[in-house]
Each structure stands twice: as structure tokens, then as C-alpha cells.
Design an enzyme around this catalytic site. Structure first.
Site, PDB file in Angstrom:
ATOM      1  N   HIS A 265      -1.662   0.623  -9.429  1.00 45.56           N
ATOM      2  CA  HIS A 265      -2.252  -0.338  -8.477  1.00 45.56           C
ATOM      3  C   HIS A 265      -2.922  -1.503  -9.226  1.00 45.56           C
ATOM      4  O   HIS A 265      -4.135  -1.707  -9.139  1.00 45.56           O
ATOM      5  CB  HIS A 265      -3.270   0.368  -7.562  1.00 45.56           C
ATOM      6  CG  HIS A 265      -3.562  -0.400  -6.303  1.00 45.56           C
ATOM      7  ND1 HIS A 265      -3.823   0.216  -5.105  1.00 45.56           N
ATOM      8  CD2 HIS A 265      -3.640  -1.729  -6.050  1.00 45.56           C
ATOM      9  CE1 HIS A 265      -4.054  -0.704  -4.176  1.00 45.56           C
ATOM     10  NE2 HIS A 265      -3.938  -1.909  -4.736  1.00 45.56           N
TER      11      HIS A 265
ATOM     12  N   GLU B 137      -3.640   7.813  -4.328  1.00 49.43           N
ATOM     13  CA  GLU B 137      -3.896   7.152  -5.606  1.00 49.43           C
ATOM     14  C   GLU B 137      -5.167   7.731  -6.200  1.00 49.43           C
ATOM     15  O   GLU B 137      -6.146   7.856  -5.467  1.00 49.43           O
ATOM     16  CB  GLU B 137      -4.068   5.641  -5.413  1.00 49.43           C
ATOM     17  CG  GLU B 137      -2.771   4.973  -5.044  1.00 49.43           C
ATOM     18  CD  GLU B 137      -2.894   3.487  -4.785  1.00 49.43           C
ATOM     19  OE1 GLU B 137      -4.012   2.949  -4.895  1.00 49.43           O
ATOM     20  OE2 GLU B 137      -1.872   2.865  -4.471  1.00 49.43           O
TER      21      GLU B 137
ATOM     22  N   ARG C  80       0.875  -1.175   0.000  1.00 51.72           N
ATOM     23  CA  ARG C  80       0.000   0.000   0.000  1.00 51.72           C
ATOM     24  C   ARG C  80       0.910   1.221   0.000  1.00 51.72           C
ATOM     25  O   ARG C  80       1.981   1.207   0.632  1.00 51.72           O
ATOM     26  CB  ARG C  80      -0.890   0.038   1.246  1.00 51.72           C
ATOM     27  CG  ARG C  80      -2.066  -0.933   1.230  1.00 51.72           C
ATOM     28  CD  ARG C  80      -3.141  -0.524   0.218  1.00 51.72           C
ATOM     29  NE  ARG C  80      -4.293  -1.390   0.230  1.00 51.72           N
ATOM     30  CZ  ARG C  80      -4.451  -2.474  -0.530  1.00 51.72           C
ATOM     31  NH1 ARG C  80      -3.493  -2.840  -1.364  1.00 51.72           N
ATOM     32  NH2 ARG C  80      -5.562  -3.186  -0.482  1.00 51.72           N
TER      33      ARG C  80
HETATM   34  C1  GLV Z   1      -5.150  -5.130  -3.814  1.00 55.01           C
HETATM   35  O1  GLV Z   1      -4.554  -4.135  -3.591  1.00 55.01           O
HETATM   36  C2  GLV Z   1      -5.637  -6.008  -2.800  1.00 55.01           C
HETATM   37  O2  GLV Z   1      -5.593  -5.668  -1.618  1.00 55.01           O
HETATM   38  O3  GLV Z   1      -6.122  -7.093  -3.154  1.00 55.01           O
END
Ligand code: GLV
Length: 328
Positions: A287, A268, A239
Site C-alpha cells: 500500500h 492489510e 482498496r
Molecule cells: C491512499 O491509499 C489514499 O487513500 O490516499
């Protein structure tokens, strides 16, 4: 008998939608972005289940309006967007999708590592910009991966698979995690680092795989970046907020580390004019580590199965707060 209502915050999961429609009235937000707060509140109030993505924030205020809500099912493994304690107190189950996305995320982590080390995106940009005008490799010299040290922070399902792939690159692999995993150490020849600092100091490639929690927020800041080797690369697919992005930008500009490959940023999307996006030794993707077509659908199917199980009182594929059962 009236059918229960399920709300989906995206319209891009046809198979999961079909599955849910067999049992429930399914209402789908038609725009491919997070629904506005008011809409979410209305759905939390009137639906038995909500199917969300990792960008959809479900906080305690929203949950306080829940009446019918029995389950929040996120198509993600990370759950930092959900107030799980508040959900539990309201008797609302929370489910995620572990066990399906790990290989896709590990593949992508490696794609980022190869890219930043061997300067693939950099070279591609250079060719497209018309800068490849003579046969000269010098502007594109890059860094080996094989034989180097990979540091992994967080040896969960994804970290484990990243390590597994590293064995094929003849790397030394060192890790730090909440819990020591001796079986994996034996299986893959991993070295355990008792503290983060040891991993920071030893790694040529540092890959982050911890969940975002109050303990891991800004876990990599100025102090930690200063402990890393000048030749080291940071890879982040966890993250954005696990890293202090201002400190990272500074470290990259001051050449405290060699580069960074980031699938996650803070915020983001990252603003177009953010300094990070202008640095040549940085690769940023939006992401998408889990977003192979196959995995995208598999995660959605699991999120739907979590809902079906919760609403039919059968064991859920992945329940994060079984304590909620006692408050239902
Ligand atoms: C993606 O970021 C997830 O947490 O699956």
C-alpha cells in the site's frame, strides 16, 4: 488564550508538524502504527483536530465521545476508514488530500503494470535465488504492453493520469466510471464503456481506481474475473476490498487470468502465508502507491493546511462534508 489541541497519529511528518505547532499544541503518537482504540477515544474527546492516516479507523462510536473535535484531517484521498455521516451529524468536518497525490499514484500503477507484464519482480527473485545459471530467455518470456487494451475502472484524478500515461504506450484505452467524461475522451482518445462487463471483456490490463464504498466492495468477484480474458492482468491500487480476494486467488490458480499486481490487499498487511503471496504470477506491494518522498510530504502539508483552515474558519483546501458546518 489557551491554544487548541491537535493530535497526530504518526510521527513522520516533520514539516506538517512544524506548521501545526505555529498555531496549536500538537500531541503526536510516537509509535508508527495506529494508536489503540482507547487512546484515539481520549484524543477524539479532548482535541480540536485529529490528523490521521488511511489505516486509522474513525467510527461512530469513537465520534460519539467527541466534545471539542472540529475536524478529522486524513492524509489520504480514500476515506472509507471514516464514518463521514456520523462526523457530519456531530458537526465535525472531514478533510482529505485530493489534487496532490494523483501523479505519484499513476506512476506507481504503471510501475506495477510494467512489472507484472514484463515479469520484473519474478526475474529479479529468480536471479537472487541463484536460478540464472545460463543465457536462456525462455523462463522469463513476458507480455507486451504497447498496442494492447487498457481498461480503467474509475476515471477520477488517478484513473485519468493512468490513461494519460497509456497514450505514450500506444494503447487502446477503454473506461467505465460513475460519470462519463467526454472531455477526457476527446483529449486522450478514450472509449467509454457503458457497463463494467464491456471493460472486463476487452481489457488486456484492467486497472482499478474507484473509491471503496458499499457499491464498489467486491466489485471484482468470481463472475467478473470469469468475464476477463485468460491473458489479462489485474492491477489494483484502489482498496483491497474492491476485489473479492478469495475469488482472485482461485482465478489465478485456475489460470482464468494471467496475473495480478496489487498495492492493496484484504486484509492489510496480507498474512505471510496467504496463498496469494506464493503465486509466481502475482506482485504485491505494501500500500505505497502514493508514497514517493515528495508526495508523502505534500499530502501531509495539505492535511495540516486543512486543519489550520478549519480551526480558523477559513475555506479548507478540501472539505468532504460542508453540511457539518450547520451542526457546529
Ligand atoms: C491512499 O491509499 C489514499 O487513500 O490516499
Amino acid at each position: 488564550m489557551t491554544r487548541k489541541k491537535v493530535f497526530m497519529t504518526r510521527n513522520y511528518h516533520p514539516d506538517a508538524t512544524e506548521l501545526l505547532k505555529e498555531h496549536y499544541d500538537v500531541d503526536i503518537w510516537q509509535e508508527n502504527n495506529t494508536p489503540p482504540y482507547d487512546i484515539l477515544r481520549e484524543k477524539v474527546e479532548n482535541c480540536s483536530a485529529i490528523f490521521i492516516e488511511s489505516y486509522d479507523k474513525i467510527d461512530s462510536e469513537l465520534l460519539s465521545s467527541s466534545k471539542e473535535l472540529e475536524i478529522i484531517s486524513t492524509r489520504a484521498v480514500g476515506t472509507d476508514n471514516i464514518d463521514i455521516a456520523a462526523a457530519t451529524a456531530q458537526g465535525v468536518l472531514v478533510a482529505n488530500t485530493p489534487g496532490v497525490l494523483e501523479n505519484a499514484c499513476a506512476d506507481f500503477t504503471w510501475a506495477l503494470m510494467l512489472d507484472i507484464a514484463r515479469r520484473i519482480s519474478f526475474s529479479d527473485r529468480s536471479v537472487r535465488d541463484g536460478k540464472w545459471t545460463k543465457l536462456d530467455q525462455l523462463p522469463y518470456l513476458s507480455t507486451d504492453i504497447h498496442g494492447k487494451t487498457l481498461g480503467i475502472v474509475g476515471l477520477g484524478g488517478i484513473g485519468y493520469r493512468v490513461a494519460k500515461r497509456a497514450t505514450g504506450f500506444d494503447m487502446r484505452i477503454i473506461y467505465h466510471s460513475r460519470t462519463r467524461k467526454r472531455e477526457i475522451e476527446t483529449e486522450l482518445g478514450l472509449e467509454w464503456a457503458e457497463n463494467l462487463e464491456l471493460v472486463l471483456k476487452s481489457s488486456d490490463y484492467l486497472s482499478l481506481h474507484m473509491p471503496l464504498t458499499p457499491e464498489t466492495e467486491h466489485m471484482i468477484g468470481e463472475y467478473e474475473l470469469n468475464k476477463m480474458k485468460k491473458e489479462a492482468f489485474l492491477i489494483n491500487t484502489s482498496r483491497g476490498r474492491t476485489v473479492d480476494q478469495h475469488a482472485l486467488t482461485k482465478a489465478l490458480i485456475e489460470k482464468k487470468i494471467a496475473g495480478a499486481a496489487l498495492d492493496v490487499t484484504d486484509p492489510e498487511p496480507i498474512p505471510k502465508n496467504d496463498l496469494l503471496t506464493t503465486l509466481p504470477n502475482v506482485v504485491i506491494t505494501p500500500h505505497i502507491a502514493s508514497a514517493s518522498t515528495e508526495n508523502f510530504a505534500n499530502m501531509a502539508k495539505m492535511a495540516a493546511q486543512n486543519i489550520i483552515a478549519a480551526l480558523s474558519n477559513t475555506p479548507m483546501p478540501s472539505c468532504l462534508n460542508p453540511d457539518a458546518y450547520q451542526y457546529r
